[in-house]
Each structure stands twice: as C-alpha cells, then as structure tokens.
Design an enzyme around this catalytic site. Structure first.
Site: not given
Ligand SMILES: *Cc1c(COP(=O)(O)O)cnc(C)c1O
Length: 385
Positions: A55, A180, A205
């Site tokens: 993790r 972003d 994307k």
C-alpha cells in the site's frame, strides 16, 4: 533495473524506450508486474530493501514514475489509483483550514469534490477566472492562501491560464501552484519548468491513451513538506494503483507522442474547418488565433494545442443533443484522450449548476482519419437541424 536515457534524448525516444528500460535480472525490455503485497523482513528485524507492504509503494510503479519525472523535469513522482485520487491528495496534503484558489470552470468532478468534500472538511475555496491574473491577485488572502490550482487548457471551454505569471504571483505570497495538465500532456507543456510546484495528470487519458486503465499521477518540482504529506495520503488513504494497471499504463505511454501529435493535428484542422460551418456558432480551441487564450497557449504549449475542442450550435441545446445522437464514428461517451474520438453533451452530465452552455458539444479527437471524422460530424449536424 536500468533506465538510462537522460534528457539529452528527446521525449519521443525516452517514451518509446521507457528511458531505455532493461531488467537487470533477465535482460527483459519490458518491466515485470510485481504482485507481492508484502516483503520479507531481514533476520535482524530490519527492512533494508525499503519495502514493507504494497500500500506504501510497489516496484511496478518505479519505471512509470521515472518516465513521468523525466518528461516533466520533476524531482519525484507518485502514481495513484485515479486522476481524482491524485488531485484530491494535493488538497489533503495542505494544512487544515487552508484557503485555496481554483478555476471557476474546471474539470467537473474535482469542482464537485471541492464543494462537497473539501469545504466540509475545512478547505476554503475561491473559484475565480484563472485566465485573469488580476482576479487571482485579488482573491489571494496573504498568509492564508496555500495553493492555487490551475487546469490549462481547462475543461470544457479550454480557457488558458498563464502558468509562469501565476506561479510568480503565488510565490510572492508563499502559496504553491498545482497544475492539472491532463489535456496538455507532458509533451506539450511542462508546468514545473514554468514555475509550478506540482503537476497532476489523469493518466486515464492521454498517458494511457486506450480507454482501458483508470490511473493518476503527480510530479513535484522539489520535494517539500506538502509533498511528503501527499505521499502519506497515498500510503495511509490507500488510493493505490494496481500493479497490473501500472504496467499497462507504461505500455500505453510508449506511444503517447504519436497519438498526441496526431490528435493535435486533427483537432487543429477540425477546429479550422468547423469555423466555416453554418450550424456552428462558435469553436472553442486554444489553437485558433481568435481564441482569447491563444497568445498564452502559443507561449506555453509546444508542438500543438491539444486534442480537445468544443463547439456551440446555433440552434441550441436540442440541436446539440440530436447531433450527438446522430454520429456514427464519434462515440457518445464521457472521458477523453483515447485513440477513439468521443463526443459529449457536457451540460447533460454536469447537471443544473453547470457553467457550461447547453448548446455545447465537447469533442475528444482520437487518431482516426480526420477527413472521416469531419464527414461524420457534418452529417450529424445536418440531422440536428
Ligand atoms: C479525467 C480527468 C480528471 C480525473 O481523472 P480520473 O482518472 O477520471 O479520476 C481530472 N482532470 C481532468 C482534466 C480530467 O480530464
């Protein structure tokens, strides 16, 4: 593992070869997928490998994060389970009660998170027009504003923010800047070289590019206390990417330069063609000289203006919905940055308080032949009349 291609080589060469990856154990050219969730402790109770539990980190991430660091010219990178996990980790890395500035028109789900979660959790958010430097300056609360979040070009009107100017302004007020850069990709813009502190990608994307992995990434200019908090958010919050998806993401990234180049060229051509079409009242694309942010985009985007554009239809909302319903080639679906072209009526998905005009269609230009994409749009626009 060896990954030796430095920035002496072009981004294209670094991507195709994943920085020249060779597995030192096997001489394999493709990195393995490490599925172990846990690691053997040394007999004297130490963890000298630096790995304890998956993790916190996974060796499958390393070659991918190195490629991103290299392209963005950053000093560290972190993969996340989604773009949203990456973006929200930045806000969760800020001190409690921080004030942040975010764009008025931005990626919808992140705006919703800021409103529905961020504010309840103690963030104070000012939504401003981030294409307007003066508006940002007057929204800064000295000593309280910790972060300016930018998205450029910003969904789905493709407004352009001046990363260099805003970073300079933010740093005068001891605030950080995160960008972003999903739509610009690491190929067209490198926000960290323009002064930003963190860059975020929805790797779902253009990075992956094939609509088959959900992933996110952050890269930092220099590691700082907020970055260390962000790392803790991933480790303790647990929004970690599956090692299988990390490996598949790297496969997608190896062809990103070809896909992005093709999408940019087709988007530019489509934007120019669509300006001539009677049914279209406005084309929103940073590559058009008459677009308000064009001059800044031309400065901070190199090699193209991205594969995303929007059109507004003269006959309004119903015409837009009918046109989207009438395409054969363009797929009616949300998301962007894949090899297949997508069309979407954004106002329908964003709901009542959206700032997006109801006559707008968002187009994600893939890598099909551009003439066929235009022909399909033209017949759909005729049906929409
Ligand atoms: C898709 C997207 C996100 C969110 O990424 P997910 O991978 O879907 O979580 C954030 N910003 C932009 C600009 C996006 O297109």
């Amino acid at each position: 593992m060896s990954q030796k291609l430095t920035s002496d080589f072009s981004p294209e060469t670094r991507l195709a070869q994943a920085l020249g990856y060779v597995d030192e154990g096997t001489q394999g050219l493709v990195p393995p997928i490490h599925t172990s969730t846990t690691y053997l402790r040394d007999p004297d109770n130490q963890y000298r490998s630096g790995r304890v539990y998956s993790r916190a980190d996974n060796p499958t991430y390393t070659p991918v994060e190195r490629v991103l660091m290299s392209l963005e010219q950053g000093s560290d990178a972190l993969l996340f389970a989604s773009g949203m996990a990456a973006a929200t980790a930045v806000f969760q890395g800020l001190p409690a009660g921080s004030h942040v500035i975010a764009p008025k028109v931005m990626y919808w789900a992140l705006r919703a998170w800021l409103l529905n979660w961020g504010q309840h959790w103690g963030l104070r958010v000012s939504f401003v027009d981030t294409s307007d430097l003066a508006a940002i300056e007057s929204a800064i609360m000295p000593g309280q504003t910790q972060l300016i979040w930018l998205e450029t070009p910003a969904n789905p009107l493709w407004g352009v923010a001046d990363i260099a100017a805003i970073s300079e302004l933010a740093h005068q007020h001891n605030a950080k800047v995160a960008v972003d850069s999903t739509v610009a990709t690491p190929l067209l813009t490198q926000p960290l070289t323009l002064g930003a502190d963190y860059v975020m990608h929805s790797a779902t994307k253009y990075l992956n590019g094939h609509s088959d992995v959900i992933a996110g990434a952050l890269v930092c200019r220099t590691s700082d206390p907020i970055w260390e908090k962000i790392r803790m958010v991933r480790k303790q919050g647990g929004a970690v990417l599956s090692p299988h998806d990390a490996n598949q993401l790297l496969r997608g990234m190896r062809t990103m330069h070809l896909r992005v180049r093709e999408s940019c060229q087709s988007a530019q051509w489509l934007a120019e063609q669509l300006q001539q079409v009677a049914e279209v009242s406005q084309v929103l694309y940073p590559g058009l000289p008459n677009f308000p942010g064009h001059a800044i985009a031309a400065r901070q985007m190199k090699g193209g203006f991205g594969g995303m554009l929007s059109i507004r239809l003269r006959d309004g909302e119903q015409a837009a919905i009918t046109a989207a319903a009438s395409t054969q080639l363009w797929k009616r679906a949300t998301s962007l940055g894949g090899v297949e072209s997508l069309i979407e009526h954004r106002a329908s998905i964003e709901g009542a308080d959206t700032p997006v005009p109801s006559d707008l269609l968002r187009l994600s230009v893939g890598i099909e032949r551009k003439e066929e994409l235009l022909a399909d749009l033209m017949q759909a626009l005729q049906t929409g009349k």
